[in-house]
Scaffold this active site. Structure first.
Site, PDB file in Angstrom:
ATOM      1  N   TYR A  73      37.383 -10.444  43.674  1.00 45.25           N
ATOM      2  CA  TYR A  73      38.547 -11.687  43.894  1.00 45.25           C
ATOM      3  C   TYR A  73      37.770 -12.840  44.240  1.00 45.25           C
ATOM      4  CZ  TYR A  73      42.263 -14.558  43.051  1.00 45.25           C
ATOM      5  OH  TYR A  73      43.171 -16.023  42.460  1.00 45.25           O
ATOM      6  N   PHE A 125      36.750 -32.765  17.270  1.00 42.67           N
ATOM      7  CA  PHE A 125      36.436 -31.244  17.222  1.00 42.67           C
ATOM      8  C   PHE A 125      37.915 -30.951  17.815  1.00 42.67           C
ATOM      9  CE2 PHE A 125      37.017 -26.725  18.767  1.00 42.67           C
ATOM     10  CZ  PHE A 125      36.164 -26.367  17.512  1.00 42.67           C
ATOM     11  N   THR A 126      39.134 -30.185  16.072  1.00 41.72           N
ATOM     12  CA  THR A 126      40.375 -29.664  16.840  1.00 41.72           C
ATOM     13  C   THR A 126      41.042 -29.646  18.467  1.00 41.72           C
ATOM     14  OG1 THR A 126      39.932 -27.342  16.698  1.00 41.72           O
ATOM     15  CG2 THR A 126      40.585 -28.844  15.034  1.00 41.72           C
ATOM     16  N   ASP A 149      29.618 -31.710  24.870  1.00 33.42           N
ATOM     17  CA  ASP A 149      29.602 -29.970  24.514  1.00 33.42           C
ATOM     18  C   ASP A 149      28.807 -29.817  24.230  1.00 33.42           C
ATOM     19  OD1 ASP A 149      30.833 -27.990  23.371  1.00 33.42           O
ATOM     20  OD2 ASP A 149      33.245 -29.345  22.103  1.00 33.42           O
ATOM     21  N   LYS A 171      29.622 -18.805  21.645  1.00 31.00           N
ATOM     22  CA  LYS A 171      28.684 -19.226  20.331  1.00 31.00           C
ATOM     23  C   LYS A 171      27.606 -18.726  21.581  1.00 31.00           C
ATOM     24  CE  LYS A 171      32.424 -21.410  19.520  1.00 31.00           C
ATOM     25  NZ  LYS A 171      33.811 -21.469  20.474  1.00 31.00           N
ATOM     26  N   ARG A 219      38.409 -25.897   6.817  1.00 30.37           N
ATOM     27  CA  ARG A 219      37.832 -27.067   7.110  1.00 30.37           C
ATOM     28  C   ARG A 219      38.036 -28.445   6.813  1.00 30.37           C
ATOM     29  NH1 ARG A 219      37.455 -25.576  13.282  1.00 30.37           N
ATOM     30  NH2 ARG A 219      39.370 -24.893  12.660  1.00 30.37           N
ATOM     31  N   PHE A 224      46.809 -25.876  11.779  1.00 31.59           N
ATOM     32  CA  PHE A 224      45.698 -24.706  11.041  1.00 31.59           C
ATOM     33  C   PHE A 224      46.151 -23.508  11.177  1.00 31.59           C
ATOM     34  CE2 PHE A 224      43.174 -26.694  14.349  1.00 31.59           C
ATOM     35  CZ  PHE A 224      42.617 -25.384  14.488  1.00 31.59           C
TER      36      PHE A 224
HETATM   37  C1  P61 Z   1      35.011 -22.008  15.582  1.00 40.50           C
HETATM   38  F1  P61 Z   1      39.574 -23.060  14.404  1.00 40.50           F
HETATM   39  N1  P61 Z   1      35.417 -22.903  17.977  1.00 40.50           N
HETATM   40  O1  P61 Z   1      34.549 -23.249  15.939  1.00 40.50           O
HETATM   41  P1  P61 Z   1      36.384 -21.847  22.642  1.00 40.50           P
HETATM   42  N2  P61 Z   1      34.063 -26.861  21.172  1.00 40.50           N
HETATM   43  C2  P61 Z   1      33.699 -26.707  20.301  1.00 40.50           C
HETATM   44  C3  P61 Z   1      33.500 -25.336  19.090  1.00 40.50           C
HETATM   45  O2  P61 Z   1      33.345 -24.733  18.466  1.00 40.50           O
HETATM   46  C4  P61 Z   1      35.342 -24.876  20.230  1.00 40.50           C
HETATM   47  C5  P61 Z   1      35.351 -24.901  20.916  1.00 40.50           C
HETATM   48  C6  P61 Z   1      35.343 -26.147  22.071  1.00 40.50           C
HETATM   49  C7  P61 Z   1      36.216 -22.271  17.416  1.00 40.50           C
HETATM   50  C8  P61 Z   1      36.820 -21.303  17.865  1.00 40.50           C
HETATM   51  C9  P61 Z   1      38.163 -22.180  17.095  1.00 40.50           C
HETATM   52  O3  P61 Z   1      40.590 -25.387  15.151  1.00 40.50           O
HETATM   53  C10 P61 Z   1      39.513 -24.333  15.803  1.00 40.50           C
HETATM   54  O4  P61 Z   1      35.734 -21.095  23.381  1.00 40.50           O
HETATM   55  C11 P61 Z   1      32.249 -27.439  19.169  1.00 40.50           C
HETATM   56  O5  P61 Z   1      37.314 -22.126  21.136  1.00 40.50           O
HETATM   57  O6  P61 Z   1      37.996 -22.531  23.173  1.00 40.50           O
HETATM   58  C12 P61 Z   1      35.540 -23.062  19.679  1.00 40.50           C
HETATM   59  O7  P61 Z   1      35.905 -22.894  22.932  1.00 40.50           O
HETATM   60  C13 P61 Z   1      36.554 -24.785  21.451  1.00 40.50           C
HETATM   61  C14 P61 Z   1      38.888 -21.959  15.623  1.00 40.50           C
HETATM   62  C15 P61 Z   1      38.753 -23.321  17.401  1.00 40.50           C
HETATM   63  C16 P61 Z   1      39.002 -23.117  15.299  1.00 40.50           C
HETATM   64  C17 P61 Z   1      39.652 -23.979  16.905  1.00 40.50           C
HETATM   65  O8  P61 Z   1      35.318 -21.090  15.458  1.00 40.50           O
END
Ligand code: P61
Length: 459
Positions: A72, A124-125, A215, A258, A383, A450
């Protein structure tokens, strides 16, 4: 070997995938409300929804799962992760989270006061969600060419320093807690920021006492493009370039799903120990103890190994981006309109150009993603206007200039032959594009709509 991008690995284990009939796919997409997020993966043949958490781990990472320390507190795997993060990214303070948005939440909560403005190189979303959730307002300061799918600039992720200066003059530096600087900008089509721009942006922010928070989710892919495109970097390793990218910032949020080659995980990295202390105070309430955040010991062990592996040589990233460029170039040869230059993590189809008969409020990219799925079983992601959501003040749709379908390539998962299938699928839909109908909402969630929205075709 200069132009060869062949994979620097061989395959040890395989996972069967199944192709369905067009009738099955018609039923599946109807059931899913024409939203590819709501499909079951069993109904998908080649899954290009996202490169997030979908990459294949190496044998060394899988071995690391067995060695993960599930204590832990004070887990050995946490210390390995800390060492890997410090060595590769160069930040001192590690705040581990369950994934990227966990880090965004903490960062937004510790730095943003209600009424603040947070500039960024395109939204970013989840990032914008957390900025608004903390009472802030996002302001776009990316270069104009980022909004033009056909513009060929090598660094369409750059910050427009004139826009940034104008924003500082307008709202005052004291209402801008930090600049949110995304590497290899996702919503722009996986477009990089140049080192010169990173440096100049950091300098301008420093003059005004504004922090720069990266980011760094896809900073490795950005480093590769700097190596390819920016003078003076051809002979540097991506490991060195990545370190230099991070040197022009005060901290970073990372979704490790990623670049970092794991299925779950993320972190906030900081230089200032006082900010890290504040972040850890929230971490223990929202994520977990400061030596695991939201991850199990084995997650942290696999992540530490993923971080080391991604920069061990340049061969991994050459093959990763090489495969994306292979797909993009084939689509260009077939006359398909895509975002150019080809991005780092996927190919982005220009739905506005392809379905020019559909107005944007009939969600052309949503309709195109559904159509490609029905045609072939290939799953992509909208997108465009659906992803952009509504303005929290006026309640109107944001109408982004980019109305795209993202075909995102998981790392080390699909083959060149799979890419050829994707080209065939998109080509077929392109030929019959005039028959694609627009969509309307049958269910519209309030935020991040979305993910769970449902639609029906307009007769
Ligand atoms: C993706 F449709 N990306 O690209 P988490 N920053 C950036 C990202 O690309 C990102 C996050 C932060 C995704 C998953 C996803 O609208 C969407 O680990 C540049 O997913 O929490 C994530 O990181 C967030 C898909 C997220 C989406 C949001 O597919």
């Amino acid at each position: 070997m200069g132009t060869v991008w062949a994979e620097p690995y061989k395959i040890k284990m395989v996972e069967p995938i199944r192709i369905t009939s067009v009738e099955e796919r018609h039923a599946a997409i109807r059931e899913a409300g024409y939203n590819t997020f709501l499909l079951r993966s069993d109904d998908v043949y080649i899954d290009l929804l996202t490169d997030s958490g979908t990459s294949a781990m190496s044998d060394r990472q899988w071995a690391g799962l067995m060695l993960g320390d599930e204590s832990y507190a004070g887990s050995r795997s946490y210390y390995h992760l800390e060492e890997a993060m410090r060595g590769v990214y160069g930040y001192e303070e590690l705040v581990p989270t369950h994934q990227g948005r966990g880090a965004e939440h903490l960062l937004s909560q510790i730095l943003i006061e209600p009424g603040d403005t947070v500039p960024g190189n395109m939204y970013f979303t989840t990032t914008r969600f957390h900025q608004e959730y903390a009472g802030g307002r996002f302001a776009d300061v990316i270069v104009d060419s980022a909004h033009d799918p056909a513009a060929l600039d090598p660094f369409k992720g750059n910050v427009d320093l004139t826009k940034l200066q104008a924003l500082i003059d307008e709202v005052g530096a004291d209402r801008i807690p930090y600049l949110s600087l995304e590497t290899n900008v996702n919503m722009a089509g996986g477009q990089p920021v140049s080192m010169a721009n990173l440096q100049a942006t950091y300098e301008l922010c420093r003059q005004h006492g504004i922090l720069v928070m990266l980011d760094a989710t896809r900073a490795l892919e950005n480093a590769w493009f700097i190596k390819q495109r920016e003078d003076g970097y051809a002979d540097r390793s991506v490991a060195e370039i990545l370190r230099e990218i991070c040197s022009y910032s005060d901290g970073a949020t990372v979704s490790s799903k990623k670049d970092n080659l794991v299925n779950i995980g993320g972190f906030l990295a900081l230089r200032d120990p006082e900010l890290a202390r504040q972040a850890r105070a929230l971490l223990v309430a929202f994520e977990g103890l400061h030596t695991y955040g939201g991850m199990s010991g084995r997650d942290m062990e696999a992540l530490a190994r993923g971080i080391e592996e991604m920069v061990e040589t340049d061969d991994h990233i050459r093959a990763r981006v090489g495969q994306v460029e292979y797909l993009g170039n084939k689509l260009l040869e077939a006359g398909i309109p895509i975002v150019q230059p080809i991005g780092g993590h996927g190919v982005f189809l220009d739905a506005r150009a392809m379905l020019s008969h559909l107005p944007q409020d009939q969600f052309p990219a949503q309709a195109l993603a559904a159509e490609i799925y029905v045609e072939s079983g290939v799953r992509g992601m909208e997108r465009g206007v659906v992803s952009a959501g509504r303005d929290p003040v006026t309640g109107d749709h944001h109408y982004p200039e980019l109305e795209l379908v993202r075909l995102t390539i998981p790392r080390r998962v699909y083959t060149q032959a799979h890419m050829d299938v994707v080209v065939e699928a998109v080509r077929q839909v392109h030929t019959n594009r005039d028959a694609v109908r627009g969509l309307r909402f049958t269910h519209e969630p309030e935020s991040l709509r979305f993910f769970q929205a449902r639609f029906e075709p307009i007769e």
